[in-house]
Design a protein around this motif. Structure first.
Motif, PDB file in Angstrom:
ATOM      1  N   PRO A  21      85.850  51.969   7.000  1.00  0.00           N
ATOM      2  CA  PRO A  21      86.084  52.167   5.571  1.00  0.00           C
ATOM      3  C   PRO A  21      84.767  52.251   4.799  1.00  0.00           C
ATOM      4  O   PRO A  21      83.880  51.433   4.994  1.00  0.00           O
ATOM      5  CB  PRO A  21      86.868  50.907   5.167  1.00  0.00           C
ATOM      6  CG  PRO A  21      86.497  49.869   6.170  1.00  0.00           C
ATOM      7  CD  PRO A  21      86.168  50.598   7.439  1.00  0.00           C
ATOM      8  N   GLN A  22      84.654  53.247   3.938  1.00  0.00           N
ATOM      9  CA  GLN A  22      83.460  53.423   3.101  1.00  0.00           C
ATOM     10  C   GLN A  22      83.813  54.166   1.821  1.00  0.00           C
ATOM     11  O   GLN A  22      84.570  55.114   1.877  1.00  0.00           O
ATOM     12  CB  GLN A  22      82.385  54.224   3.846  1.00  0.00           C
ATOM     13  CG  GLN A  22      81.488  53.344   4.707  1.00  0.00           C
ATOM     14  CD  GLN A  22      80.876  54.090   5.848  1.00  0.00           C
ATOM     15  OE1 GLN A  22      80.428  55.202   5.660  1.00  0.00           O
ATOM     16  NE2 GLN A  22      80.860  53.481   7.007  1.00  0.00           N
TER      17      GLN A  22
ATOM     18  N   ALA B  88      79.554  45.235   4.567  1.00  0.00           N
ATOM     19  CA  ALA B  88      79.468  44.449   5.804  1.00  0.00           C
ATOM     20  C   ALA B  88      78.666  45.180   6.875  1.00  0.00           C
ATOM     21  O   ALA B  88      78.708  46.409   6.976  1.00  0.00           O
ATOM     22  CB  ALA B  88      80.867  44.153   6.333  1.00  0.00           C
ATOM     23  N   LEU B  89      77.932  44.387   7.662  1.00  0.00           N
ATOM     24  CA  LEU B  89      77.234  44.858   8.854  1.00  0.00           C
ATOM     25  C   LEU B  89      77.742  44.018  10.019  1.00  0.00           C
ATOM     26  O   LEU B  89      77.896  42.806   9.876  1.00  0.00           O
ATOM     27  CB  LEU B  89      75.727  44.639   8.737  1.00  0.00           C
ATOM     28  CG  LEU B  89      74.988  45.336   7.603  1.00  0.00           C
ATOM     29  CD1 LEU B  89      73.641  44.658   7.372  1.00  0.00           C
ATOM     30  CD2 LEU B  89      74.779  46.803   7.948  1.00  0.00           C
ATOM     31  N   VAL B  90      77.952  44.629  11.173  1.00  0.00           N
ATOM     32  CA  VAL B  90      78.600  43.929  12.282  1.00  0.00           C
ATOM     33  C   VAL B  90      77.715  43.938  13.523  1.00  0.00           C
ATOM     34  O   VAL B  90      77.286  45.010  13.969  1.00  0.00           O
ATOM     35  CB  VAL B  90      79.941  44.596  12.625  1.00  0.00           C
ATOM     36  CG1 VAL B  90      80.627  43.861  13.773  1.00  0.00           C
ATOM     37  CG2 VAL B  90      80.841  44.661  11.394  1.00  0.00           C
ATOM     38  N   THR B  91      77.418  42.784  14.080  1.00  0.00           N
ATOM     39  CA  THR B  91      76.756  42.679  15.379  1.00  0.00           C
ATOM     40  C   THR B  91      77.803  42.345  16.429  1.00  0.00           C
ATOM     41  O   THR B  91      78.521  41.361  16.300  1.00  0.00           O
ATOM     42  CB  THR B  91      75.697  41.562  15.386  1.00  0.00           C
ATOM     43  OG1 THR B  91      74.705  41.853  14.409  1.00  0.00           O
ATOM     44  CG2 THR B  91      75.049  41.423  16.753  1.00  0.00           C
ATOM     45  N   LEU B  92      77.889  43.189  17.460  1.00  0.00           N
ATOM     46  CA  LEU B  92      78.827  42.960  18.562  1.00  0.00           C
ATOM     47  C   LEU B  92      78.056  42.757  19.852  1.00  0.00           C
ATOM     48  O   LEU B  92      77.338  43.659  20.292  1.00  0.00           O
ATOM     49  CB  LEU B  92      79.699  44.200  18.766  1.00  0.00           C
ATOM     50  CG  LEU B  92      81.031  44.324  18.070  1.00  0.00           C
ATOM     51  CD1 LEU B  92      81.743  45.568  18.581  1.00  0.00           C
ATOM     52  CD2 LEU B  92      81.886  43.101  18.300  1.00  0.00           C
ATOM     53  N   ILE B  93      78.178  41.575  20.455  1.00  0.00           N
ATOM     54  CA  ILE B  93      77.637  41.344  21.791  1.00  0.00           C
ATOM     55  C   ILE B  93      78.823  41.397  22.747  1.00  0.00           C
ATOM     56  O   ILE B  93      79.805  40.673  22.553  1.00  0.00           O
ATOM     57  CB  ILE B  93      76.936  39.974  21.887  1.00  0.00           C
ATOM     58  CG1 ILE B  93      75.944  39.781  20.726  1.00  0.00           C
ATOM     59  CG2 ILE B  93      76.261  39.811  23.244  1.00  0.00           C
ATOM     60  CD1 ILE B  93      74.801  40.754  20.686  1.00  0.00           C
ATOM     61  N   LEU B  94      78.741  42.272  23.748  1.00  0.00           N
ATOM     62  CA  LEU B  94      79.900  42.552  24.600  1.00  0.00           C
ATOM     63  C   LEU B  94      79.518  42.542  26.071  1.00  0.00           C
ATOM     64  O   LEU B  94      78.515  43.151  26.456  1.00  0.00           O
ATOM     65  CB  LEU B  94      80.443  43.948  24.272  1.00  0.00           C
ATOM     66  CG  LEU B  94      80.951  44.187  22.849  1.00  0.00           C
ATOM     67  CD1 LEU B  94      81.117  45.682  22.609  1.00  0.00           C
ATOM     68  CD2 LEU B  94      82.269  43.469  22.637  1.00  0.00           C
ATOM     69  N   ASN B 120      83.006  47.948   2.334  1.00  0.00           N
ATOM     70  CA  ASN B 120      82.481  48.998   3.200  1.00  0.00           C
ATOM     71  C   ASN B 120      81.877  48.378   4.458  1.00  0.00           C
ATOM     72  O   ASN B 120      81.099  47.431   4.353  1.00  0.00           O
ATOM     73  CB  ASN B 120      81.386  49.783   2.482  1.00  0.00           C
ATOM     74  CG  ASN B 120      81.895  50.455   1.230  1.00  0.00           C
ATOM     75  OD1 ASN B 120      82.839  51.232   1.296  1.00  0.00           O
ATOM     76  ND2 ASN B 120      81.290  50.145   0.097  1.00  0.00           N
ATOM     77  N   ILE B 121      82.225  48.913   5.610  1.00  0.00           N
ATOM     78  CA  ILE B 121      81.499  48.530   6.834  1.00  0.00           C
ATOM     79  C   ILE B 121      80.420  49.584   7.022  1.00  0.00           C
ATOM     80  O   ILE B 121      80.710  50.727   7.364  1.00  0.00           O
ATOM     81  CB  ILE B 121      82.430  48.437   8.056  1.00  0.00           C
ATOM     82  CG1 ILE B 121      83.520  47.389   7.791  1.00  0.00           C
ATOM     83  CG2 ILE B 121      81.624  48.079   9.305  1.00  0.00           C
ATOM     84  CD1 ILE B 121      84.494  47.197   8.938  1.00  0.00           C
ATOM     85  N   VAL B 122      79.178  49.207   6.757  1.00  0.00           N
ATOM     86  CA  VAL B 122      78.113  50.208   6.628  1.00  0.00           C
ATOM     87  C   VAL B 122      77.203  50.307   7.843  1.00  0.00           C
ATOM     88  O   VAL B 122      76.381  51.220   7.918  1.00  0.00           O
ATOM     89  CB  VAL B 122      77.235  49.955   5.376  1.00  0.00           C
ATOM     90  CG1 VAL B 122      78.058  50.180   4.116  1.00  0.00           C
ATOM     91  CG2 VAL B 122      76.621  48.554   5.386  1.00  0.00           C
ATOM     92  N   GLY B 123      77.330  49.389   8.778  1.00  0.00           N
ATOM     93  CA  GLY B 123      76.445  49.498   9.923  1.00  0.00           C
ATOM     94  C   GLY B 123      76.730  48.426  10.928  1.00  0.00           C
ATOM     95  O   GLY B 123      77.549  47.540  10.707  1.00  0.00           O
ATOM     96  N   GLY B 124      76.033  48.516  12.049  1.00  0.00           N
ATOM     97  CA  GLY B 124      76.270  47.541  13.083  1.00  0.00           C
ATOM     98  C   GLY B 124      75.240  47.624  14.171  1.00  0.00           C
ATOM     99  O   GLY B 124      74.313  48.429  14.120  1.00  0.00           O
TER     100      GLY B 124
END
Lengths: 293, 293
Positions: A21-22, B88-94, B120-124
């Motif tokens: 979403p943006q 929001a910015l999201v870090t995913l460790i998988l 807004n989810i703007v990056g990750g």
């Protein structure tokens, strides 16, 4: 459905990005070094970056250098957008048996580089985990931000510094090219810019794809660190140098001015952007760093 | 030097906070639900929050709910400062063997709640690791932000909703009290506010300590979820309800207005802030959640 190892990092990221979403407050969403959102006078840059034990560092590394690296990587991304870093938030995942002194030293390393670049560390989060993870969220501001997608056919490609062999030490001690990036943005307006974190062999194709063009690169011309072959300069990761494109007509004055401004930092022409189908990527060994490979 | 398990989470955080670089752009540094920095018209809120596999969720949880929870927790913190979440910015460790469909579902859950709250989810950032970690950095804005440290002796303590037993399901499905927090800030000006994430038994002492006062709480009066004892309402974590203090003279009108504004959400007086030495904490069983215990 495949596993993410089978899918690969870039494909995973593409899948994720497709449906986020943006709205109109977002000037630039995922896919570049940073996101860009509306700020006050300037645009605000937003970046998050993580380092993981046994992937990006080992526990026998000096903890000050681990902390330093965690923040320096994010600074490098803000720099690569032509921005100035401002505020950092830190997520620390720690095994409970971690020595408190280790965490203190880690934070000292992070605080030292934060102070050097006038960054505030404003908050954080700690949780236990089986493996140490340090994720840094960093804000920045930019009056003129530089994306990686603005390059055109004919633009000349350059890199700062020397490439390859970073694993020996450079990946822990590198100085983010913040000063150089701000200077470039102010005086020479690159058409596209990014930092080289996964290796030129992975990052240059990403930049060219973002620009919608192809590239020709002269691997033998790459500026190599001591003891490194051009092949390693091409494929090794964690250089944290700037890769940028600039209009051909501006190259001569750039090279001249750079030598005066940064006499100790090499600046090297490595190739150019060309039309789709005219690149030489197929002649180069693939490589670079995939986090899930 | 002790390990961080021996030291405990609060002491570790205190040690870290003591020496962080900060300048006049920072309005409120670490130690509250969010950091506050100078923004344009409004102050900007900055928050980072992480959830870790086998600590905050297990792999048999529906991945949509894992993603939802990761973002909902950070929204709850922005709400607890009286702010509106933005980017929001999201870090995913998988682990590399993670199914790509799992990651897609996780992001769908995160995107759905982001859209619901106009975030807004703007990056990750993605990286491999041995254990799944999801860290969310979230920005927000607030015209009148509410810290946890503004309460005074005599202020009345209240909580929204019901407490305890969150592990059964609520910790995955809770609705952040954003609407209620904004309403409180606009109409009733709490003197101190925070969200209850580690359990009232841990979070209320933190608020009282930040205010420089003590507290008396009537555990028997706590609003309990079905099947929960007052003791569990006191010590269980992950309620994500609001805990706030308000001037005694304002309580009656608050209770009246609340019942009209939020007829389905309980609001309960649980005690008050008192002078140091006059509290009843020593009569209550200690407890709550320490991430390193």
């Amino acid at each position: 459905m495949p596993t993410i190892r089978e899918l690969g990092e870039d494909a995973l990221v593409q899948q994720i990005i497709a449906s986020l979403p943006q709205d109109e407050r977002v000037l630039l969403g995922p896919g570049d070094d940073c996101a860009v959102v509306r700020g006050s006078e300037n645009a605000q840059l937003l970046k998050v970056d993580a380092i993981v034990q046994d992937v990006h560092f080992t526990l026998d590394t000096e903890p000050r250098l681990i902390g330093r690296k965690a923040l320096a990587r994010a600074i490098s991304d803000i720099a690569a957008m032509g921005g100035i870093p401002e505020h950092a938030l830190v997520t620390l995942i720690l095994p409970p048996e971690t020595e408190a002194s280790f965490v203190q030293q880690l934070y000292l390393g992070m605080s030292a580089i934060a102070a050097r670049y006038e960054i505030n560390i404003v908050g954080g989060e700690t949780s236990r985990g089986t493996q140490m993870v340090i994720s840094v969220a960093l804000t920045g501001s930019a009056s003129h931000w530089i994306r990686r997608s603005g390059g055109s056919v004919g633009d000349v490609l350059l890199v700062t510094g020397r490439l390859g062999g970073s694993i020996a030490r450079h990946h822990l001690t590198f100085e983010p090219r913040l000063q150089q990036a701000l200077w470039l943005g102010q005086y020479h307006r690159p058409t596209a810019m990014m930092d080289i974190s996964d290796g030129l062999a992975k990052d240059l194709p990403r930049m060219a794809a973002a620009c919608g063009v192809d590239f020709r690169v002269d691997v033998v011309a790459l500026p190599c660190n001591a003891g490194c072959s051009p092949q390693r300069a091409w494929t090794d990761g964690e250089d944290y140098e700037l890769l940028f494109a600039i209009n051909e007509a501006r190259v001569e004055s750039l090279i001249h001015d750079w030598a005066n401004a940064f006499p100790t930092v090499p600046l090297t022409i490595i190739g150019k952007l060309v039309a789709i189908g005219e690149g030489n990527a197929h002649q180069l060994a693939a490589g670079g760093w995939d986090h899930f490979a």
